[in-house]
Design an enzyme around this catalytic site. Structure first.
Site: not given
Length: 278
Positions: A17, A68, A134, A155
């Site tokens: 970043s 996050k 994600a 899964r």
């Protein structure tokens, strides 16, 4: 005065970043600094670290693993993208002391595919592999592009089904386990949102999901094409493949836009970062 920005995470030394935002600033003539800051949970809390950065005059922060969800809890106000992702990767520190949170991961992927991959999502049959954080982050921005349908495979079938039912939309969104992916027509765009490529493994899916003109996208990236990209090319040599470096640069570009009201071009920065990875 030069404005200060940073990315926080643990670990953080590998982060691209600072390089990406330096290139954006050079490209757009913005006066700013951007650094990587380690937050060690054993030494400080996320909340205290944010208060410290605000006190030191930072204007905005990017948040990466594993913070996050902490960022989602911390923000005073959240964008709809953040709400649908249940995670935040970008903070704007407002002048009144409040913190606005957004999630730019999904729009980073969508823009990478539509702009750099030149494949609009409109009317495309989309297959998404995985149902973790994600993937949660990309669904709302993707649905806003009006694909023909989205199928999520995971899964744990139940997790894919529940995720598919979360969004109020006229677009058909379905979910299943690996073995129940509908393969009658194949898919126009296939997105690997699992981390399997990091371990050099493949999601256990049939090559029948592929079509000759499929675009195959792996959210992971590296110095070489991922195992998933190679698998797609092996079974459909004419398909297009992309890795997740463009998503990384794209989410950074969206954060940069939120902070500076200037939208940088991503392709030259993707090329430069890839060159420095060799």
């Amino acid at each position: 005065m030069t404005d200060k920005y940073a990315v926080v995470g643990y670990p953080i030394g590998h982060s691209k970043s600072p390089l990406i935002h330096r290139l954006f600033a050079e490209q757009t003539g913005q006066d700013l600094t951007y650094e990587a800051i380690l937050i060690d949970n054993e030494e400080t809390s996320f909340k205290y670290a944010m208060a410290d950065l605000k006190n030191r005059g930072y204007k905005g922060i990017n948040i990466t693993v594993p913070f996050k969800l902490d960022a989602f809890e911390y923000a005073d106000n959240k964008s709809s993208r953040a709400e649908s992702a249940h995670a935040i990767n970008t903070f704007i520190f407002n002048d009144d002391g409040t913190t606005s949170g957004d999630n730019t991961d999904g729009i980073g992927l969508v823009n990478d595919i539509e702009v750099n991959g030149q494949r609009p999502f409109k009317d495309q049959r989309v297959l998404i592999l995985g149902a973790g954080g994600a993937v949660q982050g990309i669904l709302e921005p993707l649905l806003e592009k009006y694909p023909a349908s989205i199928h999520i495979a995971n899964r744990t079938a139940k997790r894919a089904e529940v995720l598919g039912q979360r969004f109020k939309t006229d677009i058909p969104v379905s979910g299943s386990g690996w073995d129940e992916i509908p393969i009658d027509k194949g898919y126009d765009i296939i997105i690997n949102g699992t981390s399997a490529s990091l371990d050099n493994k493949l999601p256990p899916i049939s090559e029948q999901v592929l079509k000759p003109d499929s675009l195959v996208y792996d959210m992971m990236y590296g110095n070489e094409p991922t195992i998933f990209m190679n698998w797609a090319k092996q079974h459909q040599p004419n398909c297009s493949v992309m890795d997740g470096l463009g998503m990384l640069v794209g989410q950074a570009a969206e954060a940069f836009y939120l902070w500076r009201s200037v939208r940088p071009e991503t392709q030259p920065v993707i090329d430069q970062v890839r060159k420095e990875m060799k």
